[in-house]
Design a protein around this motif. Sequence first.
Motif, PDB file in Angstrom:
ATOM      1  N   GLN A 444     -18.153  41.193  56.186  1.00 31.58           N
ATOM      2  CA  GLN A 444     -19.272  41.184  55.176  1.00 31.58           C
ATOM      3  C   GLN A 444     -20.389  40.561  55.942  1.00 31.58           C
ATOM      4  O   GLN A 444     -21.562  40.706  56.049  1.00 31.58           O
ATOM      5  CB  GLN A 444     -19.074  40.635  53.791  1.00 31.58           C
ATOM      6  CG  GLN A 444     -18.349  41.791  53.083  1.00 31.58           C
ATOM      7  CD  GLN A 444     -17.981  41.645  51.731  1.00 31.58           C
ATOM      8  OE1 GLN A 444     -18.282  40.547  51.324  1.00 31.58           O
ATOM      9  NE2 GLN A 444     -17.348  42.086  50.937  1.00 31.58           N
ATOM     10  N   GLN A 446     -20.757  39.918  59.132  1.00 37.24           N
ATOM     11  CA  GLN A 446     -21.414  40.713  60.169  1.00 37.24           C
ATOM     12  C   GLN A 446     -22.399  41.941  59.804  1.00 37.24           C
ATOM     13  O   GLN A 446     -23.386  41.711  60.424  1.00 37.24           O
ATOM     14  CB  GLN A 446     -20.112  41.239  61.114  1.00 37.24           C
ATOM     15  CG  GLN A 446     -19.249  40.306  61.857  1.00 37.24           C
ATOM     16  CD  GLN A 446     -18.035  41.042  62.415  1.00 37.24           C
ATOM     17  OE1 GLN A 446     -18.018  42.235  62.560  1.00 37.24           O
ATOM     18  NE2 GLN A 446     -17.329  40.300  63.021  1.00 37.24           N
ATOM     19  N   THR A 447     -22.034  42.266  58.766  1.00 43.28           N
ATOM     20  CA  THR A 447     -22.727  43.325  58.134  1.00 43.28           C
ATOM     21  C   THR A 447     -24.179  42.697  57.664  1.00 43.28           C
ATOM     22  O   THR A 447     -25.230  43.269  58.118  1.00 43.28           O
ATOM     23  CB  THR A 447     -22.389  44.081  57.140  1.00 43.28           C
ATOM     24  OG1 THR A 447     -21.250  44.722  57.409  1.00 43.28           O
ATOM     25  CG2 THR A 447     -23.214  45.069  56.539  1.00 43.28           C
ATOM     26  N   VAL A 448     -24.100  41.434  57.007  1.00 48.71           N
ATOM     27  CA  VAL A 448     -25.435  40.617  56.705  1.00 48.71           C
ATOM     28  C   VAL A 448     -26.045  40.399  57.804  1.00 48.71           C
ATOM     29  O   VAL A 448     -27.423  40.557  57.791  1.00 48.71           O
ATOM     30  CB  VAL A 448     -24.649  39.597  55.692  1.00 48.71           C
ATOM     31  CG1 VAL A 448     -26.326  38.781  55.441  1.00 48.71           C
ATOM     32  CG2 VAL A 448     -24.207  39.933  54.565  1.00 48.71           C
ATOM     33  N   GLN A 450     -26.330  41.768  60.606  1.00 53.15           N
ATOM     34  CA  GLN A 450     -26.978  43.025  61.241  1.00 53.15           C
ATOM     35  C   GLN A 450     -28.090  43.363  60.576  1.00 53.15           C
ATOM     36  O   GLN A 450     -29.156  43.832  60.834  1.00 53.15           O
ATOM     37  CB  GLN A 450     -25.963  44.080  61.394  1.00 53.15           C
ATOM     38  CG  GLN A 450     -26.466  45.177  62.239  1.00 53.15           C
ATOM     39  CD  GLN A 450     -26.985  44.902  63.816  1.00 53.15           C
ATOM     40  OE1 GLN A 450     -26.552  44.125  64.591  1.00 53.15           O
ATOM     41  NE2 GLN A 450     -28.063  45.561  64.143  1.00 53.15           N
ATOM     42  N   SER A 451     -27.987  43.609  59.161  1.00 52.57           N
ATOM     43  CA  SER A 451     -28.997  43.863  58.150  1.00 52.57           C
ATOM     44  C   SER A 451     -29.991  43.069  58.341  1.00 52.57           C
ATOM     45  O   SER A 451     -31.306  43.515  58.335  1.00 52.57           O
ATOM     46  CB  SER A 451     -28.533  43.881  56.688  1.00 52.57           C
ATOM     47  OG  SER A 451     -27.344  44.858  56.590  1.00 52.57           O
ATOM     48  N   ASN A 452     -29.968  41.684  58.324  1.00 55.19           N
ATOM     49  CA  ASN A 452     -31.119  40.703  58.644  1.00 55.19           C
ATOM     50  C   ASN A 452     -31.871  40.921  59.767  1.00 55.19           C
ATOM     51  O   ASN A 452     -33.005  40.869  60.011  1.00 55.19           O
ATOM     52  CB  ASN A 452     -30.408  39.272  58.601  1.00 55.19           C
ATOM     53  CG  ASN A 452     -31.434  38.281  58.086  1.00 55.19           C
ATOM     54  OD1 ASN A 452     -32.092  38.058  57.080  1.00 55.19           O
ATOM     55  ND2 ASN A 452     -31.803  37.235  59.182  1.00 55.19           N
ATOM     56  N   ASP A 454     -32.228  43.684  61.493  1.00 52.53           N
ATOM     57  CA  ASP A 454     -32.858  45.134  61.184  1.00 52.53           C
ATOM     58  C   ASP A 454     -33.941  44.842  60.499  1.00 52.53           C
ATOM     59  O   ASP A 454     -35.337  45.205  60.536  1.00 52.53           O
ATOM     60  CB  ASP A 454     -32.083  46.172  60.766  1.00 52.53           C
ATOM     61  CG  ASP A 454     -30.842  46.521  61.471  1.00 52.53           C
ATOM     62  OD1 ASP A 454     -31.106  46.310  62.729  1.00 52.53           O
ATOM     63  OD2 ASP A 454     -29.776  46.951  61.098  1.00 52.53           O
ATOM     64  N   MET A 455     -33.962  44.001  59.245  1.00 49.74           N
ATOM     65  CA  MET A 455     -35.158  43.673  58.472  1.00 49.74           C
ATOM     66  C   MET A 455     -36.089  43.097  59.049  1.00 49.74           C
ATOM     67  O   MET A 455     -37.391  43.247  58.877  1.00 49.74           O
ATOM     68  CB  MET A 455     -34.713  42.772  57.072  1.00 49.74           C
ATOM     69  CG  MET A 455     -33.984  43.852  56.172  1.00 49.74           C
ATOM     70  SD  MET A 455     -33.159  42.594  54.939  1.00 49.74           S
ATOM     71  CE  MET A 455     -34.557  42.245  54.258  1.00 49.74           C
ATOM     72  N   ASN A 457     -36.828  43.365  62.504  1.00 47.12           N
ATOM     73  CA  ASN A 457     -37.612  44.196  63.360  1.00 47.12           C
ATOM     74  C   ASN A 457     -38.646  45.073  62.624  1.00 47.12           C
ATOM     75  O   ASN A 457     -39.593  45.350  62.844  1.00 47.12           O
ATOM     76  CB  ASN A 457     -36.537  45.117  63.970  1.00 47.12           C
ATOM     77  CG  ASN A 457     -35.606  44.167  65.090  1.00 47.12           C
ATOM     78  OD1 ASN A 457     -36.038  43.192  65.442  1.00 47.12           O
ATOM     79  ND2 ASN A 457     -34.391  44.704  65.327  1.00 47.12           N
ATOM     80  N   LEU A 613     -37.422  35.541  56.645  1.00 46.88           N
ATOM     81  CA  LEU A 613     -36.351  36.053  57.215  1.00 46.88           C
ATOM     82  C   LEU A 613     -35.686  35.338  58.488  1.00 46.88           C
ATOM     83  O   LEU A 613     -34.261  35.179  58.704  1.00 46.88           O
ATOM     84  CB  LEU A 613     -36.912  37.417  57.801  1.00 46.88           C
ATOM     85  CG  LEU A 613     -36.971  38.501  57.113  1.00 46.88           C
ATOM     86  CD1 LEU A 613     -37.374  39.963  57.695  1.00 46.88           C
ATOM     87  CD2 LEU A 613     -35.661  38.915  56.288  1.00 46.88           C
ATOM     88  N   THR A 617     -31.770  34.018  58.704  1.00 49.96           N
ATOM     89  CA  THR A 617     -31.141  34.364  59.847  1.00 49.96           C
ATOM     90  C   THR A 617     -30.144  33.083  60.344  1.00 49.96           C
ATOM     91  O   THR A 617     -29.172  33.151  60.699  1.00 49.96           O
ATOM     92  CB  THR A 617     -31.907  34.823  60.881  1.00 49.96           C
ATOM     93  OG1 THR A 617     -32.489  36.123  60.441  1.00 49.96           O
ATOM     94  CG2 THR A 617     -31.031  35.468  61.922  1.00 49.96           C
TER      95      THR A 617
END
Length: 688
Positions: A444, A446-448, A450-452, A454-455, A457, A613, A617
């Motif tokens: 989870q 790692q998912t967070v 990567q999502s952060n 992406d947000m 970008n 953000l 991060t």
Amino acid sequence: MGQSMKGMRLENPIKSVGMKLFVTFFVSILFFVLAVGMISYNISKGVIQNKVAEASEQTITQAGQKLDLLYGVFEDLSLQIMLDNDLKTMLSQMDSVDRTSYDFLQFRQKLGDKLNVFIYSNKAIKALHLYKSNGETITISGASGSATGTVANEDWFKRTVEANGKATWLETRVKGFNETAGNSGMVFGLGRVLKSTTSSSVQAVMLMEIDLDAIGKEIEQINMGDGGMTSIVNGKNQVVYQKDNTLLGKPSTTPLPESVLTSDDNKNSYTDDKNGLQLVYYKSEKTEWYLLGAMRVEELVKDAKKINYMTWLLAFIAAIVAVIIGFFVARMIGRPIVTIRNLMKEGEQGNLTVRTTITRQDEIGQLGASFNEMMEKITQLVKQTNDSAKEVLTTAVDLSDASKKTASSAKEIAIATEEIANGASSLAVESERGNDLTAQIGMQMQTVVQSNVDMGNAASEVHKSSEQGIQYMSELIQKTNKTEQMTRSMVEKVDKLKESTRSIRKILEVLNNITKQTNILSLNATIEAARAGTAGKGFMVVADEIRKLADQSRQSIAVVGQITETIQTEVDETVNVLSAAYPIFKEQIDSVKEADEIFKQVQGQMGGFIHQLEDVTESIQTLDKSQLVLSEAMSNVSAVAQQSSATSEEVASLSNEQTNISSGLVRLSENLESLSNSLQESLSKFKV
């Protein structure tokens, strides 16, 4: 057995498959036939009604325009009378003549002769009346008698005076407007105030009585179909013209609703659902009367009723066909299914000798064959089971004795090893659960992360897009302001052009009047030349040429007038379009400015969001490192716990296995003996 089977065959037939199939076929066929037929009928009915209404609208509009031309002729004639110099001179001299003298009689005769010239120029004019401003009669030309008294209290006289020189159209009178002057018959009127060109004072009030047949001949050519009628009504729904003369001046039997009378909509049709009428109308630009055509909706759509009749006929035929098809389908499918059901009921009660005789090649035939094969295999299985049950019963008795002895010794070993295994198993389970939780947390995290990313970008892209949007909105505001200025300039120029066309029309009216005067002068010159005899022939030729020149001038002026009217109409339409577009441009500017403010707000908010953000991060990255350390520690604990648990469980499982086997053998032997007895009793019920 026979009574129970008889009861099975008497079950409710409504719930059978055959009846359901029959009802399905019947309802489906009847529904689709009726649905298609009624939809076709309604569509055809609407199309026919709309097409006939459109055609009738065109007919009424064309007839109304022809009547407007006719009204225009009378208005032009009244204007010619109003501008006649000789008539003005006579009316100005009237007050200086003694009304009791012979000179006044000659004056009235001369005035009547002048009016007769206009009456003879148009056969539709029944009479011309001249009254003083107080309602006193001056003269009446064309009437069968002489008028007395005053008309000051008459409604038509008041309306004419209030119009102050403008042409006033007066509704139909059955006996004329002045009964003391004789019965003029059914006429409608045109009133106008005659003013002095020098002092603008009222010289007389003119009334022109026009034969009702002048418009009746035009209207009688309009055909509204069987049961339809055509009439002319005023703005109060009072009849001005209708073929039935008894209705003249009375409320219309097919009135237009108030919403139509007060509306500026160009739609020229109205459906009166209450009375079943389709009304088409045309509002005169001259008289503001309505040319009204009424048609029975039943007559319009009578051809479409054939589709309705055919729909019900086809529905009846389809119902009969559906009954026949449903009956055969029910017999073909329902009866074999009932037969197989009854045979399965007999098999359920123990008779394994039943077989079906269905030999069809379809699914029902295959079902019957499968039923027979199933019953054959069940019969064989019952026979084999009966033989095996006897052998199993003998073996079960011997096995029960040996199992009881083994079970007593295995219980003592199992109690000792079970306590060790329970403790090791609990530790292994808890460590494994902790290891799984840390692994899930790692995934989870790692998912967070990567999502952060992406947000971040996406937020940067939105920030760039908002900056570009602000730049585009600034350019759009400048271009919209230029468009608004150009539109305002076009409106001002078109208004100036509109005023110019009005000036041209006034000049054309003056030229037209000059042409009419020239034509009258040439006519008088021709008459005088004819009286002069041979000496006046040359003058007659000159007068004839002048008359031709006046006719050519009049035709040219009429053409120019039509062109000017067209230009005036197009200029009015252009003004309306530009006037409607100007508020839209202003609204567009306001909307663009609001959008520009929104883009600026989005840009500011996205900047703060990007900074937040970045802080999130950094925190997530620190948490991810801590989770990796925890995951390694839990993996070590889980490995040790699993190794210890495996050893303990191995010993416990061996002891429990021996105990379970011993106990199981005892139970199995007892159950086997019991089942063997029950199986023999059950198999004895079957007939093989």
